[in-house]
Scaffold this motif. Sequence first.
Motif, short mmCIF file in Angstrom:
data_model
loop_
_atom_site.label_atom_id
_atom_site.label_comp_id
_atom_site.label_asym_id
_atom_site.label_seq_id
_atom_site.Cartn_x
_atom_site.Cartn_y
_atom_site.Cartn_z
N ILE A 1 3.20 -5.39 15.56
CA ILE A 1 3.87 -4.60 14.50
C ILE A 1 4.37 -5.54 13.40
O ILE A 1 4.25 -5.24 12.21
N ASP A 2 4.91 -6.69 13.80
CA ASP A 2 5.40 -7.65 12.81
C ASP A 2 4.28 -8.20 11.93
O ASP A 2 4.54 -8.75 10.86
N ALA A 3 3.03 -8.08 12.39
CA ALA A 3 1.91 -8.52 11.55
C ALA A 3 1.53 -7.46 10.52
O ALA A 3 0.97 -7.76 9.48
N THR A 4 1.87 -6.19 10.82
CA THR A 4 1.44 -5.11 9.92
C THR A 4 2.34 -4.96 8.69
O THR A 4 1.94 -4.35 7.71
N GLY A 5 3.56 -5.48 8.77
CA GLY A 5 4.53 -5.25 7.70
C GLY A 5 5.37 -4.01 7.93
O GLY A 5 6.21 -3.64 7.12
N MET A 6 5.12 -3.35 9.07
CA MET A 6 5.89 -2.15 9.39
C MET A 6 7.30 -2.50 9.86
O MET A 6 7.48 -3.50 10.57
N CYS A 7 8.26 -1.65 9.53
CA CYS A 7 9.61 -1.80 10.07
C CYS A 7 9.55 -1.51 11.57
O CYS A 7 8.92 -0.55 12.01
N SER B 1 0.86 -1.18 0.00
CA SER B 1 0.00 0.00 0.00
C SER B 1 0.90 1.24 0.00
O SER B 1 2.12 1.14 -0.03
N ALA B 2 0.25 2.41 0.10
CA ALA B 2 1.04 3.64 0.15
C ALA B 2 1.52 3.97 1.55
O ALA B 2 2.19 4.98 1.77
N ALA B 3 1.20 3.12 2.54
CA ALA B 3 1.62 3.42 3.92
C ALA B 3 3.14 3.41 4.02
O ALA B 3 3.80 2.47 3.56
N ALA B 4 3.71 4.46 4.63
CA ALA B 4 5.16 4.52 4.80
C ALA B 4 5.62 3.36 5.67
O ALA B 4 4.90 2.90 6.56
N MET B 5 6.83 2.86 5.40
CA MET B 5 7.50 1.86 6.24
C MET B 5 6.87 0.47 6.20
O MET B 5 7.19 -0.38 7.03
N SER B 6 5.97 0.20 5.24
CA SER B 6 5.14 -1.00 5.35
C SER B 6 5.68 -2.22 4.59
O SER B 6 4.96 -3.18 4.37
N GLY B 7 6.95 -2.18 4.18
CA GLY B 7 7.43 -3.25 3.30
C GLY B 7 8.27 -4.34 3.94
O GLY B 7 9.20 -4.86 3.32
N ARG B 8 7.97 -4.70 5.15
CA ARG B 8 8.75 -5.79 5.77
C ARG B 8 8.07 -7.14 5.50
O ARG B 8 6.86 -7.27 5.50
N LEU B 9 8.91 -8.13 5.29
CA LEU B 9 8.45 -9.46 4.93
C LEU B 9 8.68 -10.42 6.09
O LEU B 9 9.73 -10.39 6.73
N SER B 10 7.70 -11.27 6.36
CA SER B 10 7.85 -12.29 7.39
C SER B 10 8.09 -13.64 6.74
O SER B 10 7.43 -14.00 5.77
N VAL B 11 9.04 -14.38 7.28
CA VAL B 11 9.31 -15.74 6.80
C VAL B 11 9.19 -16.67 8.00
O VAL B 11 9.85 -16.47 9.02
N GLY B 12 8.32 -17.68 7.89
CA GLY B 12 8.08 -18.55 9.04
C GLY B 12 8.27 -20.01 8.71
O GLY B 12 8.15 -20.43 7.56
N CYS B 13 8.56 -20.80 9.74
CA CYS B 13 8.72 -22.25 9.60
C CYS B 13 8.99 -22.81 11.00
O CYS B 13 9.06 -22.06 11.96
N LYS B 14 9.17 -24.13 11.09
CA LYS B 14 9.79 -24.67 12.29
C LYS B 14 11.29 -24.53 12.08
O LYS B 14 11.82 -24.96 11.04
N SER B 15 11.97 -23.95 13.05
CA SER B 15 13.38 -23.59 12.85
C SER B 15 14.32 -24.77 13.05
O SER B 15 14.25 -25.44 14.08
N PRO B 16 15.23 -24.98 12.09
CA PRO B 16 16.23 -26.03 12.30
C PRO B 16 17.27 -25.63 13.35
O PRO B 16 17.95 -26.50 13.90
#
Lengths: 578, 76
Positions: free
Chosen positions: A482-488, A65-80
């Motif tokens: 915050i991590d759910a919003t995509g915000m830095c 979207s046009a929201a500032a700071m909104s381009g963070r990506l989450s990567v999830g899994c069971k961690s090795p």
Amino acid sequence: MDKILRIDVGSQGGPKAVETGLGDYEGLGGRAMTSGIISKEVPPLCHPLGADNKLVIAPGMLSGSAAAMSGRLSVGCKSPLTGGIKESNSGGQGAQVLARLGYAAIVLEGKPSNDTLYKVVINHDGVKIEADNSLKMLGNYDLVDKIKDTYGEKFCSISIGPAGEMKLSAATIAITDMEQRPTRHAGRGGVGAVMGSKGIKAIILDDTGCKMRKPKDPEAFKAANKEFVAGIKKHPVSGEGLPAFGTNVLTNVLNEAGGYPTRNFSSGQFEGAGKISGETLAELETSRGGKATHGCHTGCIIKCSGTFHDKDGNYLTKQPEYETIWAHGGNCCIDDLDAIAMLDRLDDDFGIDTIEMGATIGVAMEAGLAEFGDAEAAINFVKQVGEGTPLGRILGNGAEVTGKVFGVERIPVVKGQAMPAYDPRAVQGIGVTYATTTQGADHTAGYAVATNILGVGGNVDALKPEGQIELSRNLQIATAAIDATGMCLFIAFPILDQPETFQALVDLLNGFHGLSLTADDVSALGKSILTKEREFNAGAGFTSKHDRLPEYFKNEKLAPHGVTFTVSDEELDQVFNW
Amino acid sequence: MIKIDLNLFVTLSEYLPENSDCFEIPEDTTVEKLMNDLGVPKDIVKLIFINGQRKEISYQLKNEDRVGIFPPVGGG
Ligand code: SF4
């Protein structure tokens, strides 16, 4: 963002892609999406590299979207690395592009039947998956150059280096920045090893022809964004400090505070701190024609990053983060910015977590594999990881494995994941976060440093146990949201200090999604994410006994304050008792 | 007179006097007074570390104190 792309890598004849609706995951983004899918679909006791684990890649609720700071990506899994749930968060263009392509998540699932390597290409016209063994063991930089030859200058790539292909527990997933450099990484927890276990080398995204995501209530959204931007600009940390000096401004701060882990966490102050500080780095960068201010994705207005050029003025790597400079610098007693920048470049190229790698080298130095301060040896260690020599594979599995192999007692990990750049004895609040977060030792999960050291969000004495539980709890809840919003996460500085900027964030969510959330709803979102993650970890065998720091933090005094970690076990068990 | 090890960081470094690591000041000097004497605008002084401990601007300096002063900063 109304669809999920699922790629079954175990299908006969190679990976098959299926698009589905959002179903149960409607309205989720970022960490809420990754932890939602993992906790619902992945058996907690599965092997992290096996058929039942899934890798989920999700943009945030406001990404694209046009929201500032909104381009963070989450990567999830069971961690090795930890054996628990993982959400690894990254900048770069991935979230913006993926969101504009309409995907709320990509899920890699199943297990390949052979070792063919694949690339996934996603654009306006759809999804293509192609076998490409010519990409095998390429570093991220060469890989991106090769992709450019075929796909031009507009794509964003999400890829693994040799470390991911070798399924090392410190392997990252690289995401290209605005200049198509693979400099941003979902770094923590070995997410790259999971991508490697699925046989996918790269996901190539091109959003040409796709539009920006439109808000449900454009007027309200626009007004909220204006207020939000103004709030970020007016706060001295996000408006001035971070742009000018980046995160590495913290080197001198933590060193002054006596909380800068030095020599594999054996002292809290480093003599060479001034030589590798943010001030020195910014000056060096600009003097060589690099940039001291640079954003990692479209829409970032804080721009905490930069570019680092070598002695000849040629691009070497992005401005290394504070944690990277600490991990490879003070923690290993290395005070040479050129060597540290080279280590950063190699880490990014091979696809290795800079924090885990630096902490591991610190442990290896303590084991006597090299002298503290030997930059050449450190560079050689990282090269061995990239080559996959037997020693390199040990190091590439992180600090805990390395410490065990070489008989070291002082291993700075929680749940198998290395601690970052703040000693928990001198910054007790961050010790609470390290101990209790679902993620393994992770500063970003509840950045108590802000209030313990930086005077943001109030003041809680860093050296005492009082007030740390509540501080870490509240920060962990807010961070999950915050991590759910995509915000830095760096928006936390203004929103902790300025209620109107926090309200602007809530208004952004409401304006975009046509909701009427209150501050309490945002907090409930954070709690629901943490609860799901804790349930997953409990199913994977974690108990309160895993929410502890290694023993030596209670017994060994840290100079210069002569302090140990004094938050009691009983108190630690209260963090999630809200 | 007493001697302190004075460190001014980030944007405050331009106010750093000569001999800052062994800087002479009168007894009874507070951080506030010191900042004033050096011409450092008070509103950009945010973090004051004395021997590694956060202190208020009213702190009275002692012989051999290590002093570290920062404007508002953050990272992570
Ligand atoms: S502030 Fe830094 S980490 Fe955050 S989005 Fe901007 S460049 Fe990336």
